[in-house]
Design a protein around this motif. Structure first.
Motif, PDB file in Angstrom:
ATOM      1  N   ARG A   1       0.850  -1.197  -0.282  1.00 53.86           N
ATOM      2  CA  ARG A   1       0.134  -0.084   0.535  1.00 53.86           C
ATOM      3  C   ARG A   1       0.906   1.512   0.029  1.00 53.86           C
ATOM      4  O   ARG A   1       0.663   2.126  -0.688  1.00 53.86           O
ATOM      5  N   CYS A   2       1.763   1.173   0.600  1.00 59.91           N
ATOM      6  CA  CYS A   2       2.842   2.439   0.331  1.00 59.91           C
ATOM      7  C   CYS A   2       3.723   2.969  -1.009  1.00 59.91           C
ATOM      8  O   CYS A   2       4.701   2.954  -0.670  1.00 59.91           O
ATOM      9  N   GLY A   3       3.539   1.594  -1.557  1.00 55.30           N
ATOM     10  CA  GLY A   3       4.534   2.029  -2.720  1.00 55.30           C
ATOM     11  C   GLY A   3       5.544   1.403  -2.946  1.00 55.30           C
ATOM     12  O   GLY A   3       5.720   1.293  -3.934  1.00 55.30           O
ATOM     13  N   HIS A   4       6.091   0.493  -1.656  1.00 51.67           N
ATOM     14  CA  HIS A   4       7.528  -0.156  -2.014  1.00 51.67           C
ATOM     15  C   HIS A   4       6.910  -1.492  -2.093  1.00 51.67           C
ATOM     16  O   HIS A   4       6.005  -2.414  -2.279  1.00 51.67           O
ATOM     17  N   PRO A   5       7.768  -2.322  -2.964  1.00 49.37           N
ATOM     18  CA  PRO A   5       7.668  -3.437  -3.525  1.00 49.37           C
ATOM     19  C   PRO A   5       8.030  -4.309  -1.935  1.00 49.37           C
ATOM     20  O   PRO A   5       9.071  -4.002  -1.573  1.00 49.37           O
ATOM     21  N   GLY A   6       7.420  -6.005  -2.229  1.00 47.75           N
ATOM     22  CA  GLY A   6       8.133  -6.883  -1.406  1.00 47.75           C
ATOM     23  C   GLY A   6       8.266  -8.357  -1.820  1.00 47.75           C
ATOM     24  O   GLY A   6       7.651  -8.760  -2.907  1.00 47.75           O
ATOM     25  N   SER A   7       9.291  -9.031  -1.214  1.00 51.93           N
ATOM     26  CA  SER A   7       9.559  -9.976  -2.030  1.00 51.93           C
ATOM     27  C   SER A   7       9.126 -11.372  -1.303  1.00 51.93           C
ATOM     28  O   SER A   7       9.274 -11.070  -0.285  1.00 51.93           O
ATOM     29  N   TYR A   8       8.613 -11.712  -1.307  1.00 53.59           N
ATOM     30  CA  TYR A   8       7.621 -13.556  -0.423  1.00 53.59           C
ATOM     31  C   TYR A   8       8.042 -14.638  -0.864  1.00 53.59           C
ATOM     32  O   TYR A   8       7.916 -14.473  -2.352  1.00 53.59           O
ATOM     33  N   LYS A   9       7.268 -15.245  -0.262  1.00 56.30           N
ATOM     34  CA  LYS A   9       6.894 -17.166  -0.777  1.00 56.30           C
ATOM     35  C   LYS A   9       6.127 -17.610   0.017  1.00 56.30           C
ATOM     36  O   LYS A   9       5.903 -17.307   1.021  1.00 56.30           O
ATOM     37  N   ALA A  10       5.297 -18.016  -0.714  1.00 55.77           N
ATOM     38  CA  ALA A  10       3.991 -19.181  -0.134  1.00 55.77           C
ATOM     39  C   ALA A  10       3.853 -19.823  -0.679  1.00 55.77           C
ATOM     40  O   ALA A  10       3.853 -20.031  -2.174  1.00 55.77           O
ATOM     41  N   THR A  11       3.231 -21.264  -0.172  1.00 53.95           N
ATOM     42  CA  THR A  11       2.297 -22.345  -0.376  1.00 53.95           C
ATOM     43  C   THR A  11       1.185 -22.354  -1.699  1.00 53.95           C
ATOM     44  O   THR A  11       0.996 -21.033  -1.713  1.00 53.95           O
ATOM     45  N   GLN A  12       1.003 -23.220  -2.692  1.00 55.42           N
ATOM     46  CA  GLN A  12      -0.020 -22.778  -3.117  1.00 55.42           C
ATOM     47  C   GLN A  12      -1.579 -22.015  -3.012  1.00 55.42           C
ATOM     48  O   GLN A  12      -2.076 -21.224  -3.236  1.00 55.42           O
ATOM     49  N   ASP A  13      -1.970 -22.878  -1.635  1.00 52.88           N
ATOM     50  CA  ASP A  13      -2.922 -22.735  -0.832  1.00 52.88           C
ATOM     51  C   ASP A  13      -3.414 -21.497  -0.534  1.00 52.88           C
ATOM     52  O   ASP A  13      -4.198 -21.687  -0.072  1.00 52.88           O
ATOM     53  N   LEU A  14      -1.850 -20.965  -0.238  1.00 52.83           N
ATOM     54  CA  LEU A  14      -2.293 -19.284   1.302  1.00 52.83           C
ATOM     55  C   LEU A  14      -1.871 -18.529  -0.497  1.00 52.83           C
ATOM     56  O   LEU A  14      -1.695 -17.230   0.073  1.00 52.83           O
ATOM     57  N   LEU A  15      -0.969 -18.846  -1.771  1.00 53.94           N
ATOM     58  CA  LEU A  15      -0.578 -17.771  -1.938  1.00 53.94           C
ATOM     59  C   LEU A  15      -2.302 -16.353  -2.331  1.00 53.94           C
ATOM     60  O   LEU A  15      -1.249 -15.373  -2.071  1.00 53.94           O
ATOM     61  N   LEU A  16      -2.876 -16.883  -2.680  1.00 56.89           N
ATOM     62  CA  LEU A  16      -4.071 -15.476  -3.464  1.00 56.89           C
ATOM     63  C   LEU A  16      -4.311 -14.776  -2.284  1.00 56.89           C
ATOM     64  O   LEU A  16      -3.776 -13.913  -1.983  1.00 56.89           O
ATOM     65  N   GLY A  17      -4.697 -15.893  -0.860  1.00 57.44           N
ATOM     66  CA  GLY A  17      -5.028 -14.306   0.347  1.00 57.44           C
ATOM     67  C   GLY A  17      -4.211 -13.848   0.844  1.00 57.44           C
ATOM     68  O   GLY A  17      -3.769 -12.811   1.098  1.00 57.44           O
ATOM     69  N   TYR A  18      -2.817 -14.465   1.188  1.00 60.63           N
ATOM     70  CA  TYR A  18      -1.962 -13.718   1.331  1.00 60.63           C
ATOM     71  C   TYR A  18      -0.807 -12.710   0.667  1.00 60.63           C
ATOM     72  O   TYR A  18      -0.954 -11.384   0.951  1.00 60.63           O
ATOM     73  N   LYS A  19      -1.315 -12.970  -0.510  1.00 61.70           N
ATOM     74  CA  LYS A  19      -0.500 -11.450  -1.948  1.00 61.70           C
ATOM     75  C   LYS A  19      -1.240 -10.258  -1.246  1.00 61.70           C
ATOM     76  O   LYS A  19      -1.196  -9.280  -1.616  1.00 61.70           O
ATOM     77  N   GLU A  20      -2.840 -10.624  -1.169  1.00 60.92           N
ATOM     78  CA  GLU A  20      -4.328  -9.530  -0.809  1.00 60.92           C
ATOM     79  C   GLU A  20      -3.939  -9.251   0.822  1.00 60.92           C
ATOM     80  O   GLU A  20      -3.840  -7.218   0.147  1.00 60.92           O
ATOM     81  N   ARG A  21      -3.598  -9.394   1.864  1.00 63.55           N
ATOM     82  CA  ARG A  21      -3.488  -9.004   3.296  1.00 63.55           C
ATOM     83  C   ARG A  21      -1.996  -8.730   2.604  1.00 63.55           C
ATOM     84  O   ARG A  21      -1.900  -7.752   3.203  1.00 63.55           O
ATOM     85  N   LEU A  22      -1.707  -8.305   1.839  1.00 63.68           N
ATOM     86  CA  LEU A  22       0.741  -7.685   1.809  1.00 63.68           C
ATOM     87  C   LEU A  22       0.437  -7.361   1.191  1.00 63.68           C
ATOM     88  O   LEU A  22       0.948  -5.809   2.054  1.00 63.68           O
ATOM     89  N   ARG A  23      -0.861  -6.941   0.064  1.00 63.64           N
ATOM     90  CA  ARG A  23      -0.992  -5.538  -1.027  1.00 63.64           C
ATOM     91  C   ARG A  23      -1.850  -5.040   0.131  1.00 63.64           C
ATOM     92  O   ARG A  23      -1.407  -3.631  -0.335  1.00 63.64           O
ATOM     93  N   ALA A  24      -2.260  -4.441   1.013  1.00 68.69           N
ATOM     94  CA  ALA A  24      -3.029  -3.893   2.172  1.00 68.69           C
ATOM     95  C   ALA A  24      -2.513  -3.311   2.827  1.00 68.69           C
ATOM     96  O   ALA A  24      -3.258  -2.821   3.494  1.00 68.69           O
ATOM     97  N   ARG A  25      -0.899  -3.664   3.746  1.00 65.13           N
ATOM     98  CA  ARG A  25      -0.687  -3.502   4.313  1.00 65.13           C
ATOM     99  C   ARG A  25       0.815  -2.004   3.511  1.00 65.13           C
ATOM    100  O   ARG A  25       0.949  -3.257   2.731  1.00 65.13           O
ATOM    101  N   ASP A  26       1.720  -2.058   4.753  1.00 67.73           N
ATOM    102  CA  ASP A  26       2.477  -1.418   4.503  1.00 67.73           C
ATOM    103  C   ASP A  26       3.666  -1.909   4.283  1.00 67.73           C
ATOM    104  O   ASP A  26       3.598  -2.835   5.556  1.00 67.73           O
ATOM    105  N   CYS A  27       4.992  -1.863   3.862  1.00 64.99           N
ATOM    106  CA  CYS A  27       5.990  -2.942   3.748  1.00 64.99           C
ATOM    107  C   CYS A  27       6.274  -2.429   5.555  1.00 64.99           C
ATOM    108  O   CYS A  27       6.073  -1.845   6.436  1.00 64.99           O
ATOM    109  N   ASP A  28       7.227  -3.848   5.201  1.00 67.07           N
ATOM    110  CA  ASP A  28       7.703  -3.594   7.253  1.00 67.07           C
ATOM    111  C   ASP A  28       8.625  -2.328   7.398  1.00 67.07           C
ATOM    112  O   ASP A  28       8.760  -2.220   8.508  1.00 67.07           O
TER     113      ASP A  28
END
Length: 129
Positions: A13-40
């Protein structure tokens, strides 16, 4: 069998990129939560606070910092759900539901209380929390 973790990059949300890893079953929801928050980095610059926008109302709470990445992601989801219910049912003159959530930064507390009705959570908060 080992579970493959897919690497991905998102824009927070802050405009900064972030690199992560997730299993396929968690991928979609995890991406959405990360997009909705600021980077660390941005969250730490704000003193570890997290801003949640629920039904157009902005709530600033301390970031959930105690727990594994998966536990924290789950706890954030639980807290958002609880806060949404409490804010929809909040009436003028009642204590603000955000107030008693301010010191709850442990993912364990949110996960342990995930099945408690939101209206019953405030009395469950330890006095030292």
């Amino acid at each position: 069998m080992a579970r493959y973790e897919y690497p991905f990059t998102i824009i927070h949300r802050c405009g900064h990129p972030g690199s992560y890893k997730a299993t396929q079953d968690l991928l979609l929801g995890y991406k959405e939560r990360l997009r909705a928050r600021d980077c660390d980095e941005c969250r730490n610059a704000k003193g570890g606070q997290e801003t949640l926008t629920i039904d157009g109302q902005e709530c600033v709470l301390p970031a959930i910092t105690i727990g594994s990445d998966a536990q924290i992601a789950w706890a954030v989801k639980i807290r958002r759900k609880v806060l949404t219910v409490l804010l929809k049912n909040h009436h003028q003159g009642e204590p603000n539901p955000v107030d008693w959530m301010r010191n709850l930064t442990s993912a364990k507390w949110w996960i342990d209380h995930r099945d408690v009705p939101p209206a019953a959570l405030a009395p469950a908060v330890p006095k030292a929390a």
